[in-house]
Motif scaffolding. Structure first.
Motif, PDB file in Angstrom:
ATOM      1  N   PHE A 292      22.334   1.090  -9.927  1.00 60.64           N
ATOM      2  CA  PHE A 292      22.984   1.702 -11.088  1.00 60.64           C
ATOM      3  C   PHE A 292      22.214   2.946 -11.544  1.00 60.64           C
ATOM      4  O   PHE A 292      22.802   4.012 -11.791  1.00 60.64           O
ATOM      5  CB  PHE A 292      23.092   0.688 -12.225  1.00 60.64           C
ATOM      6  N   LEU A 293      20.896   2.812 -11.641  1.00 60.57           N
ATOM      7  CA  LEU A 293      20.090   3.939 -12.087  1.00 60.57           C
ATOM      8  C   LEU A 293      20.109   5.078 -11.075  1.00 60.57           C
ATOM      9  O   LEU A 293      20.191   6.257 -11.446  1.00 60.57           O
ATOM     10  CB  LEU A 293      18.649   3.476 -12.323  1.00 60.57           C
ATOM     11  N   PHE A 294      20.078   4.743  -9.779  1.00 62.29           N
ATOM     12  CA  PHE A 294      20.021   5.793  -8.766  1.00 62.29           C
ATOM     13  C   PHE A 294      21.371   6.488  -8.583  1.00 62.29           C
ATOM     14  O   PHE A 294      21.402   7.666  -8.239  1.00 62.29           O
ATOM     15  CB  PHE A 294      19.532   5.210  -7.443  1.00 62.29           C
ATOM     16  N   VAL A 295      22.473   5.767  -8.778  1.00 59.93           N
ATOM     17  CA  VAL A 295      23.782   6.430  -8.735  1.00 59.93           C
ATOM     18  C   VAL A 295      23.876   7.457  -9.856  1.00 59.93           C
ATOM     19  O   VAL A 295      24.371   8.581  -9.656  1.00 59.93           O
ATOM     20  CB  VAL A 295      24.913   5.391  -8.830  1.00 59.93           C
ATOM     21  N   ARG A 296      23.391   7.080 -11.031  1.00 57.99           N
ATOM     22  CA  ARG A 296      23.369   8.038 -12.139  1.00 57.99           C
ATOM     23  C   ARG A 296      22.433   9.199 -11.831  1.00 57.99           C
ATOM     24  O   ARG A 296      22.724  10.356 -12.151  1.00 57.99           O
ATOM     25  CB  ARG A 296      22.920   7.334 -13.414  1.00 57.99           C
ATOM     26  N   LEU A 297      21.311   8.905 -11.208  1.00 57.48           N
ATOM     27  CA  LEU A 297      20.323   9.934 -10.911  1.00 57.48           C
ATOM     28  C   LEU A 297      20.818  10.904  -9.839  1.00 57.48           C
ATOM     29  O   LEU A 297      20.556  12.113  -9.916  1.00 57.48           O
ATOM     30  CB  LEU A 297      19.022   9.266 -10.456  1.00 57.48           C
ATOM     31  N   GLU A 298      21.548  10.387  -8.851  1.00 60.20           N
ATOM     32  CA  GLU A 298      22.015  11.229  -7.751  1.00 60.20           C
ATOM     33  C   GLU A 298      22.907  12.362  -8.247  1.00 60.20           C
ATOM     34  O   GLU A 298      22.868  13.479  -7.717  1.00 60.20           O
ATOM     35  CB  GLU A 298      22.770  10.378  -6.732  1.00 60.20           C
ATOM     36  N   HIS A 299      23.738  12.092  -9.239  1.00 59.38           N
ATOM     37  CA  HIS A 299      24.690  13.089  -9.737  1.00 59.38           C
ATOM     38  C   HIS A 299      24.186  13.811 -10.989  1.00 59.38           C
ATOM     39  O   HIS A 299      24.958  14.495 -11.656  1.00 59.38           O
ATOM     40  CB  HIS A 299      26.032  12.415 -10.024  1.00 59.38           C
ATOM     41  N   SER A 300      22.911  13.666 -11.285  1.00 51.40           N
ATOM     42  CA  SER A 300      22.333  14.334 -12.440  1.00 51.40           C
ATOM     43  C   SER A 300      21.720  15.668 -12.026  1.00 51.40           C
ATOM     44  O   SER A 300      21.764  16.074 -10.855  1.00 51.40           O
ATOM     45  CB  SER A 300      21.253  13.446 -13.072  1.00 51.40           C
ATOM     46  N   LYS A 301      21.128  16.348 -12.984  1.00 44.85           N
ATOM     47  CA  LYS A 301      20.443  17.609 -12.696  1.00 44.85           C
ATOM     48  C   LYS A 301      19.300  17.398 -11.706  1.00 44.85           C
ATOM     49  O   LYS A 301      19.062  18.234 -10.821  1.00 44.85           O
ATOM     50  CB  LYS A 301      19.912  18.187 -14.004  1.00 44.85           C
ATOM     51  N   VAL A 302      18.591  16.282 -11.827  1.00 42.16           N
ATOM     52  CA  VAL A 302      17.483  15.990 -10.913  1.00 42.16           C
ATOM     53  C   VAL A 302      17.992  15.804  -9.494  1.00 42.16           C
ATOM     54  O   VAL A 302      17.416  16.335  -8.530  1.00 42.16           O
ATOM     55  CB  VAL A 302      16.721  14.738 -11.385  1.00 42.16           C
ATOM     56  N   GLY A 303      19.086  15.056  -9.339  1.00 43.96           N
ATOM     57  CA  GLY A 303      19.644  14.836  -8.008  1.00 43.96           C
ATOM     58  C   GLY A 303      20.113  16.126  -7.363  1.00 43.96           C
ATOM     59  O   GLY A 303      19.911  16.348  -6.152  1.00 43.96           O
ATOM     60  N   ARG A 304      20.727  17.000  -8.132  1.00 42.93           N
ATOM     61  CA  ARG A 304      21.174  18.277  -7.584  1.00 42.93           C
ATOM     62  C   ARG A 304      19.979  19.160  -7.212  1.00 42.93           C
ATOM     63  O   ARG A 304      20.026  19.906  -6.228  1.00 42.93           O
ATOM     64  CB  ARG A 304      22.076  18.983  -8.591  1.00 42.93           C
ATOM     65  N   ALA A 305      18.900  19.070  -7.988  1.00 47.43           N
ATOM     66  CA  ALA A 305      17.693  19.836  -7.644  1.00 47.43           C
ATOM     67  C   ALA A 305      17.080  19.327  -6.338  1.00 47.43           C
ATOM     68  O   ALA A 305      16.639  20.117  -5.494  1.00 47.43           O
ATOM     69  CB  ALA A 305      16.676  19.730  -8.777  1.00 47.43           C
ATOM     70  N   TRP A 306      17.053  18.009  -6.140  1.00 49.56           N
ATOM     71  CA  TRP A 306      16.559  17.460  -4.872  1.00 49.56           C
ATOM     72  C   TRP A 306      17.406  17.947  -3.696  1.00 49.56           C
ATOM     73  O   TRP A 306      16.876  18.288  -2.634  1.00 49.56           O
ATOM     74  CB  TRP A 306      16.577  15.942  -4.927  1.00 49.56           C
TER      75      TRP A 306
END
Length: 454
Positions: A292-306
């Motif tokens: 749940f946390l990583f799905v949210r993280l993947e589509h966040s600003k951090v995920g896009r930066a990665w």
């Protein structure tokens, strides 16, 4: 045109000319033939110390070699010469199924009841199917599959999302396990206060976060193979420290770790030794929370930066992405997930020593991520579950020393014909298609073996 220009043009043409054995088609044939030789040695008779050539002589003069050779040639010929027919058949099938598939996708996208019904059915299977398995498979499901799914999810952050090759990721797993041993009072060195295993979880997360930052900070300028060597060295530091500091870690003799227990005053429960299902449900909660946390993280600003760093770090920095910060975040967040898995493993098994964290485990977890599909959470779940299950499924028909040979053979075939993994992310699939067509250059973590398929 002058004579010198003609000579230079001829030399350049000669340099560009590709020998027949360098073409992708024949390189794939060579790889499959080598695989046939390897599988003949794996499945043939066992060698002896007195006669080192006995196994080779018996294997390569038997019908077994011809069987593996025939299978390799069949796979190669089917892939190389029947591709147009297969592509046409697949295209025709897709055309026929386009309408029903569009209807299903539309129902999934637009009808919340359908979406929740499918997810509820999948959740029911995950929850209730393990209860009908025998005790051996329940143990495999808990001690290996569920634990390494957690580790693989963390490694996917570093490799699949941020594009940094890490060969020592199991070191964070070891740090999490020894954190559980230390704070529960199992190590020879006494902690300032003895904690419950559940209370150790946030401490292990913070410890692995710090360890991830300590690893990432001096290696931020390294990429590719150089970064892989540094992470390999980090693993060896952690492993040899755990092995040699017997007065602190227990060394190879190991230590006993308390199992999970919960006491709320009005209600208490202790996870036992025999029943595996309580551990399975506990790990299922951990996995669901992390997903749940990583799905949210993947589509966040951090995920896009990665994603930007993985695709082109120089371009990402030029457009304002703080590459130092986000690479450190990738190391730290991935390591923290492995720390949770380490605490769960130590508390479930009840006994750990340094030999539980050898470098082979890092290689295997890396194989799980690549096989399933880098950058894809669904692919990582499938890759870890399938590749952990496969050696156990072969236990009755294959010698224990040879099980991982079959795993290696599967990975060779996978990397030749489907380098993006079983369930790749959409972005990774698109990158590989563009790399095969020559539109862009793919990195070393995603370029298809043998170049463009022909």
């Amino acid at each position: 045109m002058s004579t010198d220009a003609v000579v230079r043009a001829r030399v350049a043409e000669r340099l560009r000319r590709q020998a027949w054995y360098q073409r992708p088609r024949w390189r794939r044939l060579a790889a499959l033939l080598a695989l046939a030789v390897l599988m003949t040695l794996v499945t043939g008779v066992q060698g002896t110390h007195r006669n080192l050539m006995y196994a080779m002589r018996e294997d390569f003069t038997s019908a077994l070699f011809l069987v593996w050779l025939g299978l390799a040639l069949l796979v190669w010929a089917g892939r190389e010469f029947l591709t147009p027919q297969l592509v046409g058949a697949v295209a025709a099938s897709r055309a026929v199924a386009r309408g029903p598939v569009a209807s299903v996708r539309g129902a999934w996208r637009d009808d919340r009841r359908v979406r929740w019904g499918v997810l509820a059915g999948a959740a029911a299977l995950v929850v209730f199917v393990p209860s009908v398995l025998d005790r051996y498979w329940q143990t495999v499901l808990v001690d290996q599959i569920a634990i390494y799914v957690l580790v693989a999810i963390g490694l996917n952050v570093v490799i699949g999302w941020a594009g940094m090759l890490d060969l020592g990721f199991i070191a964070f797993f070891a740090i999490g396990a020894y954190s559980a041993a230390y704070w529960t009072g199992a190590l020879p060195v006494a902690p300032p206060v003895v904690l419950n295993n559940f209370a150790v979880l946030p401490i292990a997360v913070v410890t692995c976060l710090v360890a991830g930052v300590l690893l990432g900070a001096p290696t931020l300028r390294l990429r590719g193979d150089y970064l892989a060597i540094v992470t390999l060295g980090f693993h060896e530091i952690v492993y040899l420290t755990a092995k040699n500091l017997g007065d602190v870690t227990g060394g190879t003799g190991g230590v006993k770790v308390e199992r999970f227990a919960l006491d709320l005053g009005f209600w208490s429960y202790e996870w036992g030794v025999v029943d595996q299902l309580p551990y399975y449900y506990l790990l299922l909660v951990f996995i669901a929370l992390v997903l749940f946390l990583f799905v949210r993280l993947e589509h966040s600003k951090v995920g896009r930066a990665w994603t930007a760093i993985r695709e082109d770090e120089v371009a990402a920095a030029a457009t304002g992405v703080d590459t130092v910060r986000y690479k450190l975040l990738a190391f730290a967040i991935g390591a923290s997930t492995s720390g949770v898995a380490g605490v769960a493993y130590a508390s479930k098994v009840g006994y750990i020593n340094s030999e539980n964290f050898v470098i082979l485990l890092s290689v295997l977890v890396l194989a799980y991520v690549i096989f399933g599909g880098m950058g894809s959470l669904a692919g990582v779940l499938f890759g870890a579950a399938f590749l952990v299950w496969l050696p156990e499924a072969l236990r009755t028909v294959v010698d224990p020393k040879d099980r991982y040979m079959y795993l290696g053979a599967l990975l060779v075939v996978m990397m030749i014909y489907r380098p993006q993994g079983v369930i790749p992310s959409r972005r990774r699939r698109r990158e590989l298609k563009m790399a095969e067509s020559g539109e862009v250059e793919a990195d070393a973590m995603s370029a298809p073996a043998g170049g463009r398929l022909s």
